[in-house]
Write an enzyme that holds these catalytic residues in place. Structure first.
Site, PDB file in Angstrom:
ATOM      1  N   HIS A 133       0.654  -1.089  -0.076  1.00  0.00           N
ATOM      2  CA  HIS A 133      -0.058  -0.057  -0.104  1.00  0.00           C
ATOM      3  C   HIS A 133       0.862   1.348  -0.177  1.00  0.00           C
ATOM      4  O   HIS A 133       1.922   1.153   0.585  1.00  0.00           O
ATOM      5  CB  HIS A 133      -0.786  -0.107   1.237  1.00  0.00           C
ATOM      6  CG  HIS A 133      -1.668  -1.306   1.520  1.00  0.00           C
ATOM      7  ND1 HIS A 133      -2.099  -1.556   2.644  1.00  0.00           N
ATOM      8  CD2 HIS A 133      -2.295  -1.928   0.409  1.00  0.00           C
ATOM      9  CE1 HIS A 133      -2.830  -2.727   2.346  1.00  0.00           C
ATOM     10  NE2 HIS A 133      -3.164  -2.922   1.316  1.00  0.00           N
TER      11      HIS A 133
ATOM     12  N   ASP B  61      -6.484  -6.089  -2.403  1.00  0.00           N
ATOM     13  CA  ASP B  61      -5.117  -6.451  -2.653  1.00  0.00           C
ATOM     14  C   ASP B  61      -4.981  -7.284  -3.757  1.00  0.00           C
ATOM     15  O   ASP B  61      -4.002  -7.509  -4.444  1.00  0.00           O
ATOM     16  CB  ASP B  61      -4.386  -7.080  -1.277  1.00  0.00           C
ATOM     17  CG  ASP B  61      -4.209  -5.574  -0.396  1.00  0.00           C
ATOM     18  OD1 ASP B  61      -4.132  -4.445  -0.635  1.00  0.00           O
ATOM     19  OD2 ASP B  61      -3.789  -6.142   0.832  1.00  0.00           O
TER      20      ASP B  61
ATOM     21  N   TYR C  84       2.708   0.910  14.060  1.00  0.00           N
ATOM     22  CA  TYR C  84       3.484   1.842  13.189  1.00  0.00           C
ATOM     23  C   TYR C  84       3.121   3.271  13.518  1.00  0.00           C
ATOM     24  O   TYR C  84       1.924   3.634  13.708  1.00  0.00           O
ATOM     25  CB  TYR C  84       3.661   1.134  11.856  1.00  0.00           C
ATOM     26  CG  TYR C  84       2.206   1.312  11.210  1.00  0.00           C
ATOM     27  CD1 TYR C  84       1.644   2.168  10.080  1.00  0.00           C
ATOM     28  CD2 TYR C  84       1.309   0.248  11.375  1.00  0.00           C
ATOM     29  CE1 TYR C  84       0.520   1.844   9.664  1.00  0.00           C
ATOM     30  CE2 TYR C  84       0.199  -0.041  10.753  1.00  0.00           C
ATOM     31  CZ  TYR C  84      -0.294   1.054   9.782  1.00  0.00           C
ATOM     32  OH  TYR C  84      -1.432   0.503   9.055  1.00  0.00           O
TER      33      TYR C  84
END
Length: 194
Positions: free
Chosen positions: A61, A171, A130
């Site tokens: 991504h 995806d 993250y």
């Protein structure tokens, strides 16, 4: 803290010092000076936390607007993490850097703006956290095909006992590199080395 360049100089692997004894452990997971000492000037504005089961592949991504840099780590489990250079004027355009991130090694992987990012879960489950340099912008999110033959990522599927990963519908429909939108380095803001 030890910092290592990867196969792409802009993508960094941080190996923090871990202090531990029979009671547990302590480590620093972020320090602004890790970046400023390398000429990287970023502000992190969003933290994310995901959980995924074995065989899940998330990615690859990136966002065409509000382009994100990501400082990623695993707090539970084991993943194979990948960054693909999407800067068409870069000598490493379409190349990838990868790192193994786990709760045991406690490494952090810096994925700069202008890179597609993804990971494959190798353990029974993984929790992934993250920091991001910009906010999530779903309207401009792009998926690069995980199995693009030009990029040629050597995903460790057999290590996870898989023939194919578990993918989201988005995806599965990702772009091949030669059709995917890309950047010029000058279009990206903040601290890129290259």
């Amino acid at each position: 803290m030890d910092c290592q360049e990867t196969t792409i100089a802009d993508v960094l692997l941080f190996k923090p010092r871990v202090f531990g004894d029979e009671r547990g452990f302590f480590l620093e997971t972020f320090r602004e000076s890790w970046f400023s000492e390398r000429g990287l000037e970023y502000n992190f504005v969003q933290d994310n936390h995901s959980s995924s089961s074995k065989g899940v592949l998330r990615g690859l991504h990136y966002q065409m607007e509000q382009t994100q840099g990501k400082l990623v780590r695993v707090v539970r489990g084991d993943v194979f993490d990948v960054a693909v250079d999407m800067r068409r004027d870069s000598p490493t355009f379409g190349k990838y850097a990868a790192a193994r991130l786990s709760e045991e090694n406690k490494h952090l992987f810096w994925v700069p703006p202008g890179f597609a990012h993804g990971f494959l879960v190798l353990s029974d489950m993984a929790e992934f956290v993250y920091k991001c340099t910009d906010y999530y912008h779903p309207e401009s999110e792009v998926s690069l095909r995980w199995d693009d033959p030009t990029v040629g990522i050597d995903w460790p599927l057999s290590e996870a006992g898989l023939e194919e990963p578990s993918l989201s519908a988005k995806d599965k429909e990702g772009f091949l590199l030669d059709q995917a939108p890309s950047f010029l380095s000058r279009e990206l803001s903040g601290g890129l080395i290259g």
